[in-house]
Enzyme design. Structure first.
Site, PDB file in Angstrom:
ATOM      1  N   SER A 130      -3.343  -9.487  -7.032  1.00  0.00           N
ATOM      2  CA  SER A 130      -2.828  -8.590  -8.060  1.00  0.00           C
ATOM      3  C   SER A 130      -2.530  -9.217  -9.403  1.00  0.00           C
ATOM      4  O   SER A 130      -2.163  -8.489 -10.332  1.00  0.00           O
ATOM      5  CB  SER A 130      -1.577  -7.900  -7.555  1.00  0.00           C
ATOM      6  OG  SER A 130      -1.960  -6.984  -6.588  1.00  0.00           O
ATOM      7  N   TYR A 144       5.398   0.495  -6.151  1.00  0.00           N
ATOM      8  CA  TYR A 144       4.179  -0.305  -6.310  1.00  0.00           C
ATOM      9  C   TYR A 144       3.024   0.328  -5.550  1.00  0.00           C
ATOM     10  O   TYR A 144       3.145   0.620  -4.359  1.00  0.00           O
ATOM     11  CB  TYR A 144       4.445  -1.708  -5.780  1.00  0.00           C
ATOM     12  CG  TYR A 144       3.373  -2.715  -6.108  1.00  0.00           C
ATOM     13  CD1 TYR A 144       3.384  -3.388  -7.323  1.00  0.00           C
ATOM     14  CD2 TYR A 144       2.359  -2.995  -5.205  1.00  0.00           C
ATOM     15  CE1 TYR A 144       2.406  -4.318  -7.624  1.00  0.00           C
ATOM     16  CE2 TYR A 144       1.370  -3.932  -5.506  1.00  0.00           C
ATOM     17  CZ  TYR A 144       1.407  -4.590  -6.718  1.00  0.00           C
ATOM     18  OH  TYR A 144       0.437  -5.519  -7.023  1.00  0.00           O
ATOM     19  N   SER A 145       1.909   0.558  -6.239  1.00  0.00           N
ATOM     20  CA  SER A 145       0.749   1.161  -5.569  1.00  0.00           C
ATOM     21  C   SER A 145      -0.552   0.677  -6.193  1.00  0.00           C
ATOM     22  O   SER A 145      -0.757   0.807  -7.409  1.00  0.00           O
ATOM     23  CB  SER A 145       0.840   2.688  -5.660  1.00  0.00           C
ATOM     24  OG  SER A 145      -0.360   3.273  -5.195  1.00  0.00           O
ATOM     25  N   ARG A 185       5.069  -8.469 -14.429  1.00  0.00           N
ATOM     26  CA  ARG A 185       6.409  -8.615 -13.866  1.00  0.00           C
ATOM     27  C   ARG A 185       7.267  -9.476 -14.786  1.00  0.00           C
ATOM     28  O   ARG A 185       6.744 -10.318 -15.510  1.00  0.00           O
ATOM     29  CB  ARG A 185       6.355  -9.327 -12.503  1.00  0.00           C
ATOM     30  CG  ARG A 185       5.677  -8.538 -11.404  1.00  0.00           C
ATOM     31  CD  ARG A 185       5.904  -9.235 -10.056  1.00  0.00           C
ATOM     32  NE  ARG A 185       5.129  -8.642  -8.986  1.00  0.00           N
ATOM     33  CZ  ARG A 185       5.440  -7.510  -8.353  1.00  0.00           C
ATOM     34  NH1 ARG A 185       6.520  -6.831  -8.695  1.00  0.00           N
ATOM     35  NH2 ARG A 185       4.678  -7.067  -7.378  1.00  0.00           N
ATOM     36  N   THR A 243       2.395 -11.595  -9.416  1.00  0.00           N
ATOM     37  CA  THR A 243       2.187 -12.195  -8.103  1.00  0.00           C
ATOM     38  C   THR A 243       0.892 -11.618  -7.551  1.00  0.00           C
ATOM     39  O   THR A 243       0.445 -10.568  -8.010  1.00  0.00           O
ATOM     40  CB  THR A 243       3.337 -11.787  -7.171  1.00  0.00           C
ATOM     41  OG1 THR A 243       3.533 -10.362  -7.312  1.00  0.00           O
ATOM     42  CG2 THR A 243       4.618 -12.493  -7.535  1.00  0.00           C
ATOM     43  N   GLY A 244       0.316 -12.288  -6.583  1.00  0.00           N
ATOM     44  CA  GLY A 244      -0.903 -11.747  -5.987  1.00  0.00           C
ATOM     45  C   GLY A 244      -0.974 -12.021  -4.499  1.00  0.00           C
ATOM     46  O   GLY A 244      -0.574 -13.098  -4.047  1.00  0.00           O
ATOM     47  N   THR A 245      -1.443 -11.029  -3.762  1.00  0.00           N
ATOM     48  CA  THR A 245      -1.702 -11.209  -2.330  1.00  0.00           C
ATOM     49  C   THR A 245      -3.048 -10.598  -2.014  1.00  0.00           C
ATOM     50  O   THR A 245      -3.253  -9.405  -2.220  1.00  0.00           O
ATOM     51  CB  THR A 245      -0.661 -10.469  -1.470  1.00  0.00           C
ATOM     52  OG1 THR A 245       0.639 -10.936  -1.796  1.00  0.00           O
ATOM     53  CG2 THR A 245      -0.919 -10.708   0.015  1.00  0.00           C
ATOM     54  N   SER A 266      -1.974 -15.772   3.987  1.00  0.00           N
ATOM     55  CA  SER A 266      -1.277 -14.507   3.696  1.00  0.00           C
ATOM     56  C   SER A 266      -0.874 -13.850   5.007  1.00  0.00           C
ATOM     57  O   SER A 266      -1.113 -14.396   6.078  1.00  0.00           O
ATOM     58  CB  SER A 266      -2.151 -13.565   2.867  1.00  0.00           C
ATOM     59  OG  SER A 266      -3.173 -13.023   3.669  1.00  0.00           O
TER      60      SER A 266
HETATM   61  C1  REY Z   1      -2.942  -5.957   0.992  1.00  0.00           C
HETATM   62  C2  REY Z   1      -2.654  -6.445   2.362  1.00  0.00           C
HETATM   63  C3  REY Z   1      -2.232  -6.707  -0.091  1.00  0.00           C
HETATM   64  C4  REY Z   1      -2.668  -7.938   2.514  1.00  0.00           C
HETATM   65  C5  REY Z   1      -2.281  -6.016  -1.431  1.00  0.00           C
HETATM   66  N1  REY Z   1      -2.558  -6.829  -2.420  1.00  0.00           N
HETATM   67  O1  REY Z   1      -2.072  -4.822  -1.610  1.00  0.00           O
HETATM   68  C6  REY Z   1      -2.552  -6.408  -3.762  1.00  0.00           C
HETATM   69  C7  REY Z   1      -1.435  -7.220  -4.420  1.00  0.00           C
HETATM   70  C8  REY Z   1      -3.894  -6.595  -4.390  1.00  0.00           C
HETATM   71  O2  REY Z   1      -0.395  -6.616  -4.693  1.00  0.00           O
HETATM   72  C9  REY Z   1      -2.436  -8.407   3.920  1.00  0.00           C
HETATM   73  N2  REY Z   1      -1.330  -7.755   4.575  1.00  0.00           N
HETATM   74  C10 REY Z   1      -2.190  -9.884   3.809  1.00  0.00           C
HETATM   75  C11 REY Z   1      -1.477  -6.989   5.654  1.00  0.00           C
HETATM   76  C12 REY Z   1      -0.197  -6.408   6.193  1.00  0.00           C
HETATM   77  O3  REY Z   1      -2.549  -6.783   6.163  1.00  0.00           O
HETATM   78  N3  REY Z   1      -0.368  -5.748   7.450  1.00  0.00           N
HETATM   79  O4  REY Z   1      -1.024 -10.313   3.742  1.00  0.00           O
HETATM   80  O5  REY Z   1      -3.195 -10.596   3.701  1.00  0.00           O
HETATM   81  O6  REY Z   1      -1.626  -8.423  -4.607  1.00  0.00           O
END
Ligand code: REY
Length: 419
Positions: free
Chosen positions: A106, A203-204, A331, A345-347, A372
């Protein structure tokens, strides 16, 4: 007026004129004596030196929580300092490398926000206009504005919650898929909306899918071209790319390892994926140096006008801690030493990222860990922020009350209200 006074006033006036002409670097201006009528009578406290051992300790803590490797890169007026620990590839055993590329998740939202705000600056759309003015009939509610998207206040449900409810099967089901923006939006619209437009922060990822649609509609070009022409090219970010739907990361890169929901299961190598589920909400690839260049340039006003910077950095709280805030695709974290930092931040599966800079753009930090779905590793990685921007902590006194700080709390992307 004393002659001393007069001399100082004259010196101040000369300095202001020189500054206006762009002759004197801002650092000289700060070191010069203040004019008597200046509102600030004391010199600003010097920025604390970064505690790079503290940064390394936070990276180690992320590894103790299950990340195969972690790294950070800090820049300030004294130069660049980096730390890289563990491995970037578990199979070959290759060491983590601060030059390597990775998926920034993100942090891509800040890139998308910059592009959209440049279009606003060019008069091609308005922040407070309904999204449906530009994309007629797209959203089920004419009250949802462009600003609502950028501030996560549209109430459009995050389709990724259902997609990744079961982490590994959810990931494998989309790893090689190619979605259109419309398909992602339709997933969101099949769920109830979470809030009335504008009412509260939620957040969406859907918001930044619609931002991508707006960029493509208004510019008439794919988002990849907009990133290239407006950010990557001008800032010469040589390790930054948007290759959707290509699933590979070109060149020297970090491999990402996803944790299974079930403790003790083997890590899943999640490096190769289209990231089509995120696109303009999270599919950019970058490196620590490029992220530092990006956040620094942004904060120094090299990408947006002062009016757009003001809009982007106008924030509201994202939780009750009063330390974490959101502006427009950006942020703000308030650290324990009083320093405010801006970034994102990014995930994305296999990668946790932090990319932040001070408001004056003089100090920046990017940190990543190649795992992650392991919130404790993400929280530990967040410890790099306090160490880098607040420096060494005085030895803790048993009696001193604990103060909440943005980075000692669970990482924002792991809080239910942000997922
Ligand atoms: C999606 C799930 C993370 C990640 C997401 N990332 O929305 C956006 C962001 C781009 O805000 C996944 N978590 C993980 C799961 C939870 O699968 N059950 O942690 O890799 O950065």
């Amino acid at each position: 007026m004393t002659s001393n006074h007069r001399r100082r006033l004259a010196a101040g006036a000369t300095l202001i004129a020189a500054l206006a002409a762009g002759i004197v670097p801002a650092t000289t201006a700060q070191a010069a004596p203040a004019a008597p009528d200046a509102t600030r009578t004391t010199k600003p406290a010097p920025a604390p030196a970064p505690d790079m051992e503290g940064v390394a300790a936070a990276l180690k803590a992320a590894m103790a929580e299950g990340a195969p490797g972690a790294m950070a890169r800090f820049t300030d007026s004294k130069g660049v300092q980096t730390r890289a620990l563990g491995v970037r590839d578990r199979e070959s055993g290759a060491a983590m490398d601060v030059r390597a590329r990775f998926r920034i998740g993100s942090v891509s939202k800040t890139f998308s926000s910059v592009v959209l705000l440049q279009l606003v600056q060019e008069g091609k759309l308005q922040l407070d206009a309904p999204v449906n003015r530009y994309l007629p009939g797209l959203l089920p509610d004419d009250r949802i504005t462009v600003r609502h998207l950028l501030t996560h206040r549209s109430g459009l449900a995050d389709y990724t919650n259902a997609m990744f409810e079961h982490t590994v099967p959810g990931f494998e089901a989309v790893r090689h898929r190619v979605f259109s923006y419309q398909e992602l939006l339709d997933l969101s619209l099949s769920e109830p909306r979470t809030t009335e437009p504008g009412v509260s922060y939620k957040y969406s990822n859907t918001n930044f899918v619609v931002v991508g649609m707006l960029i493509e509609k208004i510019s008439g070009k794919p988002v990849a071209e907009a990133y290239q022409r407006r950010i990557i090219g001008p800032l010469r970010l040589r390790s930054t790319s948007y290759v959707h739907p290509d699933a590979r990361i070109a060149g020297l890169h970090v491999r990402g390892y996803l944790h299974d929901d079930e403790v003790g299961r083997p890590l899943v190598d999640s490096t190769e994926q289209t990231v089509s589920w995120a696109q303009s909400a999270g599919a950019v690839i970058s490196s620590p140096a490029d992220l530092n260049t990006f956040t620094t340039a942004l904060m120094r006003g090299r990408l947006l006008s002062p009016t757009m910077m003001e809009a982007m950095t106008t924030v509201t709280p994202t939780d009750a801690t009063d330390t974490r805030f959101y502006g427009l695709g950006l942020r703000r974290y308030d650290l324990s030493c009083g320093t405010q930092i801006y970034g994102h931040t990014g995930t994305v599966q296999g990668y946790y990222t932090y990319a932040f800079a001070t408001r004056d753009g003089r100090r920046s930090l990017s940190a990543m860990a190649n795992t992650s779905n392991k919130g404790s590793a993400n929280t530990a990685l967040g410890g790099t922020l306090e160490a880098a921007f607040c420096g060494k902590k005085p030895a803790a006194k048993a009696s001193s009350p604990a103060r909440a700080t943005a980075s000692a709390l669970p990482a924002e992307s792991d809080l239910p209200e942000n997922r």
